[in-house]
Motif scaffolding. Sequence first.
Motif, PDB file in Angstrom:
ATOM      1  N   UNK A 347       0.834  -1.206   0.000  1.00  9.45           N
ATOM      2  CA  UNK A 347       0.000   0.000   0.000  1.00  9.45           C
ATOM      3  C   UNK A 347       0.870   1.257   0.000  1.00  9.45           C
ATOM      4  N   UNK A 348       1.950   1.218   0.773  1.00  6.16           N
ATOM      5  CA  UNK A 348       2.857   2.364   0.795  1.00  6.16           C
ATOM      6  C   UNK A 348       3.469   2.588  -0.590  1.00  6.16           C
ATOM      7  N   UNK A 349       3.842   1.482  -1.255  1.00 10.93           N
ATOM      8  CA  UNK A 349       4.400   1.589  -2.596  1.00 10.93           C
ATOM      9  C   UNK A 349       3.370   2.153  -3.563  1.00 10.93           C
ATOM     10  N   UNK A 350       2.148   1.637  -3.501  1.00  6.02           N
ATOM     11  CA  UNK A 350       1.093   2.136  -4.393  1.00  6.02           C
ATOM     12  C   UNK A 350       0.830   3.624  -4.168  1.00  6.02           C
ATOM     13  N   UNK A 351       0.820   4.018  -2.914  1.00  9.75           N
ATOM     14  CA  UNK A 351       0.597   5.432  -2.596  1.00  9.75           C
ATOM     15  C   UNK A 351       1.697   6.297  -3.198  1.00  9.75           C
ATOM     16  N   UNK A 352       2.944   5.826  -3.049  1.00 11.39           N
ATOM     17  CA  UNK A 352       4.069   6.564  -3.610  1.00 11.39           C
ATOM     18  C   UNK A 352       3.979   6.624  -5.129  1.00 11.39           C
ATOM     19  N   UNK A 371      -0.343  -1.750 -11.032  1.00 11.06           N
ATOM     20  CA  UNK A 371       0.822  -1.635 -10.151  1.00 11.06           C
ATOM     21  C   UNK A 371       2.052  -2.245 -10.797  1.00 11.06           C
ATOM     22  N   UNK A 372       1.896  -3.391 -11.461  1.00 10.00           N
ATOM     23  CA  UNK A 372       3.042  -4.020 -12.122  1.00 10.00           C
ATOM     24  C   UNK A 372       3.642  -3.099 -13.175  1.00 10.00           C
ATOM     25  N   UNK A 373       2.783  -2.480 -13.972  1.00 12.60           N
ATOM     26  CA  UNK A 373       3.262  -1.581 -15.034  1.00 12.60           C
ATOM     27  C   UNK A 373       3.997  -0.384 -14.430  1.00 12.60           C
ATOM     28  N   UNK A 374       3.430   0.183 -13.360  1.00 14.00           N
ATOM     29  CA  UNK A 374       4.069   1.331 -12.706  1.00 14.00           C
ATOM     30  C   UNK A 374       5.405   0.941 -12.094  1.00 14.00           C
ATOM     31  N   UNK A 381      13.388   3.671 -14.740  1.00 13.82           N
ATOM     32  CA  UNK A 381      13.824   5.050 -14.489  1.00 13.82           C
ATOM     33  C   UNK A 381      14.968   5.092 -13.495  1.00 13.82           C
ATOM     34  N   UNK A 382      14.926   4.210 -12.514  1.00 15.15           N
ATOM     35  CA  UNK A 382      15.946   4.196 -11.465  1.00 15.15           C
ATOM     36  C   UNK A 382      17.164   3.346 -11.808  1.00 15.15           C
ATOM     37  N   UNK A 383      17.165   2.770 -13.017  1.00 12.60           N
ATOM     38  CA  UNK A 383      18.309   1.962 -13.429  1.00 12.60           C
ATOM     39  C   UNK A 383      18.327   0.572 -12.826  1.00 12.60           C
ATOM     40  N   UNK A 384      17.175   0.091 -12.360  1.00 15.15           N
ATOM     41  CA  UNK A 384      17.061  -1.250 -11.797  1.00 15.15           C
ATOM     42  C   UNK A 384      16.539  -2.199 -12.870  1.00 15.15           C
ATOM     43  N   UNK A 385      16.825  -3.506 -12.745  1.00 14.35           N
ATOM     44  CA  UNK A 385      16.226  -4.457 -13.692  1.00 14.35           C
ATOM     45  C   UNK A 385      14.703  -4.345 -13.644  1.00 14.35           C
ATOM     46  N   UNK A 386      14.090  -4.034 -14.782  1.00 12.24           N
ATOM     47  CA  UNK A 386      12.664  -3.695 -14.804  1.00 12.24           C
ATOM     48  C   UNK A 386      11.820  -4.948 -15.036  1.00 12.24           C
ATOM     49  N   UNK A 387      11.772  -5.806 -14.004  1.00 13.34           N
ATOM     50  CA  UNK A 387      11.048  -7.071 -14.140  1.00 13.34           C
ATOM     51  C   UNK A 387       9.628  -7.013 -13.580  1.00 13.34           C
ATOM     52  N   UNK A 388       9.203  -5.833 -13.071  1.00 15.91           N
ATOM     53  CA  UNK A 388       7.829  -5.673 -12.602  1.00 15.91           C
ATOM     54  C   UNK A 388       7.530  -6.265 -11.245  1.00 15.91           C
ATOM     55  N   UNK A 389       8.555  -6.748 -10.525  1.00 17.34           N
ATOM     56  CA  UNK A 389       8.339  -7.363  -9.214  1.00 17.34           C
ATOM     57  C   UNK A 389       8.697  -6.352  -8.125  1.00 17.34           C
ATOM     58  N   UNK A 390       7.735  -5.931  -7.312  1.00 18.78           N
ATOM     59  CA  UNK A 390       7.996  -4.905  -6.290  1.00 18.78           C
ATOM     60  C   UNK A 390       8.764  -5.486  -5.108  1.00 18.78           C
ATOM     61  N   UNK A 391       9.848  -4.834  -4.743  1.00 14.63           N
ATOM     62  CA  UNK A 391      10.685  -5.281  -3.628  1.00 14.63           C
ATOM     63  C   UNK A 391      10.909  -4.140  -2.652  1.00 14.63           C
TER      64      UNK A 391
END
Length: 398
Positions: A347-352, A371-374, A381-391
């Motif tokens: 929820x915190x991630x979604x809010x952000x 959420x996965x797409x975001x 954008x942050x230079x992380x592997x863009x695999x769609x898994x929130x960590x």
Amino acid sequence: MFGALSRSIALSIALGAVAAGSASAQQAACGGDFNAFLEGVKAEALQKGLSAEAIDKTLSGATIDQKVLSRDRAQGVFRQTFTEFSQRTVSQSRLNTGKQKIAQLKSVFDRAEAEYGVPAGVITAFWAMETDFGAVQGDFNTRNALVTLSHDCRRPELFRPQLLSLIEMVQHGDFDPAVETGAWAGEIGQVQMLPKDIIAQGVDGDGDGHVRLKTSAPDAIMTAAKFINSLGYRRGEPWIQEVKIPQDLPFEKSGLGGTMTAGEWFALGVQPRDGNKNFAALPAALVLPQGRFGPAFITYPNFNIYLEWNQSFVYTTSAAYFATRLMGAEPYEKGNPEPGLDVDAMKALQTKLQTITHDVGKIDGILGSGTRIAVQKEQKRLGMPADGWPTRALLDAL
């Protein structure tokens, strides 16, 4: 076991063919005096050419079911990961039972594939996941459930056509409204279909002159095959294939809705575990249910029928995987996925994500498609592997 839950999660898709022409009138007529509501349904059914006998038989004794309203307002939240859900649903016991059913009803499954192009494994996986092969079909009176949801003001335009289709089923002699039961949202039978779909796609599989999905496995199998075919199933093509992946992929290209072919993924080092590259020319998406360190699959155009059956990514991927296991595939490699986020952290991630203009829908702690797409966009954008898994690393970076 999962029929009422799974199909109701995706009710808006399951009802996608409902005509909306009279939606505003139905919304205006919702609620209010119950007897007046029933009279309105009777008048509409007569106007559609349904018999007075079938209408009276269906609506006589109809009541509002408060348990249906309670269930509608408190639908379960689907928060399990792919590995949690698939390991629970695709059990060895279910695989054994499914293979036994395929052998026992071979002639029916052969006919279903010959006529509609849908393999036995695809049908049987849905049969297993919806009702445990017909063992758990729901205990809500279907007539009362549809009357209740048609009278209620939340979505009458969705449920009233289903009630009218139920009257048509009664007219055909295919349903006893006084005693027959199903899921709380009106789904019926061993593969949990709604009355409107049964009228449109129902097949008399056992030759008795009726379509009875509750009691006849041949009817359920043939009807499911015709329904799946109507969703656009492509004969002779795969639906999902487990793959091994290198860690230097352009992960931002992964996820449903991609524009690459399977061959283009293979050229980047993605390797099918079964070695089959015969479908390299087909459009394909690389899906990573729990990120780049977890299970990995290529999905083909036929995977779209799973998304039409149910919107839940975890459910559909599990059902598609189940079908491959019934057709002889090996168990997937679990890998070592990074820990996901708990509900509060999600929820915190979604809010952000929402504050930085991403559309994630409701702040509910659920890893849905928005959420996965975001997540994937922010990872890139942050230079992380863009695999769609929130960590936790992504949340901390944001």
